[in-house]
Design an enzyme around this catalytic site. Structure first.
Site, mmCIF file in Angstrom:
data_model
loop_
_atom_site.group_PDB
_atom_site.id
_atom_site.type_symbol
_atom_site.label_atom_id
_atom_site.label_comp_id
_atom_site.label_asym_id
_atom_site.label_seq_id
_atom_site.Cartn_x
_atom_site.Cartn_y
_atom_site.Cartn_z
ATOM 1 N N HIS A 197 0.821 -1.218 0.000
ATOM 2 C CA HIS A 197 0.000 0.000 0.000
ATOM 3 C C HIS A 197 0.854 1.266 0.000
ATOM 4 C CE1 HIS A 197 0.492 -0.156 4.508
ATOM 5 N NE2 HIS A 197 0.551 1.147 4.335
ATOM 6 N N ASP A 248 -11.370 -6.901 0.808
ATOM 7 C CA ASP A 248 -12.365 -7.946 0.965
ATOM 8 C C ASP A 248 -12.164 -8.750 2.249
ATOM 9 O OD1 ASP A 248 -13.508 -7.214 -1.449
ATOM 10 O OD2 ASP A 248 -12.228 -8.574 -2.600
ATOM 11 N N SER A 264 4.672 1.952 8.479
ATOM 12 C CA SER A 264 4.186 0.925 7.556
ATOM 13 C C SER A 264 5.287 0.487 6.611
ATOM 14 C CB SER A 264 3.010 1.470 6.737
ATOM 15 O OG SER A 264 1.926 1.785 7.568
#
Length: 409
Positions: free
Chosen positions: A201, A266, A342
């Site tokens: 990401h 999802d 991150s």
């Protein structure tokens, strides 16, 4: 909080901590003793842990790297794709509607689905892009699960337990020297002479590449000297030394299709990892990747990682914490962290039986802060993506280019 080099050696810190925590019941008794005897016995135990490299006196057990029957992930075909638009905003947090229990209840992917998830997209410095389909051979066993309940978490859990690393003697030495900063704002870890492991990401939002990815750079923290001169006795000074980033351009990036297909939106962040290849070698010691053992086999059940948290600009921040829950693909923990961390490489230090030595390995990638809808009530976690046998085979092939060099995890 800053740690002075004069009284703490960070390189052995995790093993000493594990030793002390492993003797917690003894320490409670010792500290209950009044006066000098209790303090003396505590200091003696601390000395035994430090001298014994984290093992209490008389203990022969060592947390040992397990051996795995690793699969092989090989490219089958490659197609050219249109150039991306690089319009996405960099996101330092990832949201998902699926938490640990939801994740454990998802059906196992089929062989064809796994092949699709592990297929990958490659972005080159000139903006061109390819998609590579893969084949998988000698599949490992199915998903393993561990018991345990998740607990309500925040990015900072009560008292902030992060350590800002000061002084070039720490920042420029292993393992802290393996942490690098991405120009998109995330952290990465050196895993080979020219390769950096980070979170997907940080460069791709699941639909397209983020702004700045075409000219992506990796920053290496180095001392900042005036007039090109070196100061004397820098390492002995308790005053934080000014550092600066030296940047190297990225030649190409690899992102698994499991992330690009929107899997993160999802059922979780299973495929939130990416590999960057630099245009030139970085000339630093790197940390090898390894297959993530079950949390019960981790020394003290703990993980470690360092990153460039946004709330401490220019500082490398180290932390360690317990693993509270896990699925086959994710580690749920309560390490204090802020956006910017991150992409940090999550590592542990265990005994390498073949070489008869202690070795640190990257076993996961810190994905970041995750908000989950738990029966209508928001709950937050800090999550790391585990390096499973299949992910190890894929990432190792990206690095080595030869599956024969990826048979040991």
């Amino acid at each position: 909080m800053g740690i002075a080099p004069a009284y703490l050696e960070f390189i052995k810190m995790e093993t000493v901590i594990i030793c002390l925590l492993g003797n917690y019941s003894i320490i409670r008794v010792v500290l209950s003793m009044a006066g000098i005897p209790g303090l003396f016995l505590f200091l003696l135990l601390l000395l035994i842990c430090a001298v014994g490299q984290g093992r209490p006196y008389g203990a022969h057990w060592k947390p040992t790297w397990p051996t795995y029957r690793l699969p092989v992930v090989l490219p089958q075909s490659t197609l050219s794709l249109a150039k991306p638009d690089f319009e996405a905003e960099a996101k330092l947090e990832v949201s998902s509607s699926c938490g640990p229990q939801c994740h454990k209840g998802t059906p196992l992917p089929t062989y064809e689905e796994v092949k699709q998830y592990l297929s990958y997209e490659t972005l080159y410095a000139n903006g061109s892009r390819t998609e590579t389909q893969v084949g998988i051979y000698v599949l490992s066993s199915g998903r393993g699960e561990s018991s345990g309940k998740s607990r309500r978490k925040r990015q900072i859990y009560g008292y902030d337990s992060r350590f800002s690393i000061f002084g070039k003697d720490f920042l420029l030495n292993y393992p802290f020297s393996t942490s690098v900063k991405l120009s998109t704002g995330c952290t990465g870890t050196l895993v080979a002479e020219k390769h950096v492991l980070t979170a997907a990401h940080c460069i791709h939002d699941g639909k397209t590449y983020v702004k700045g990815t075409q000219k992506l750079r990796v920053g290496f923290l180095k001392p900042k000297f005036k007039d090109g001169g070196r100061r004397a006795n820098d390492s002995s000074s308790a005053v934080p030394e000014k550092m600066k980033f030296q940047w190297i351009r990225v030649k190409r990036t690899h992102v698994p299709k499991g992330w690009i297909k929107g899997n993160a939106n999802d059922i979780g962040m299973d495929y939130d990892y990416a590999l960057l290849e630099l245009k030139k070698p970085h000339k630093r010691k790197f940390m090898k990747i390894g297959v993530s053992p079950p949390s019960k086999q981790l020394p003290g059940g703990r993980i470690h990682f360092s990153g460039y948290d946004n709330d401490r600009p220019g500082n490398l921040v180290y932390r360690f914490c317990d693993v509270k829950d896990e699925t086959y693909d994710l580690l749920y923990q309560q390490c204090d962290a802020q956006p910017g961390a991150s992409g940090s490489g999550v590592y542990v230090r265990m005994w390498k039986r073949q070489q008869q030595k202690w070795e640190r390995k990257i076993i996961g990638i810190f994905s970041g802060h995750q908000w989950v809808d738990m029966n209508g009530s928001p709950q937050d976690f800090n999550v790391a993506v585990r390096i499973t046998p299949l992910k190890y085979a894929q990432i190792c092939y990206w690095i080595k280019g030869n599956y024969l060099d990826c048979r040991e995890g």
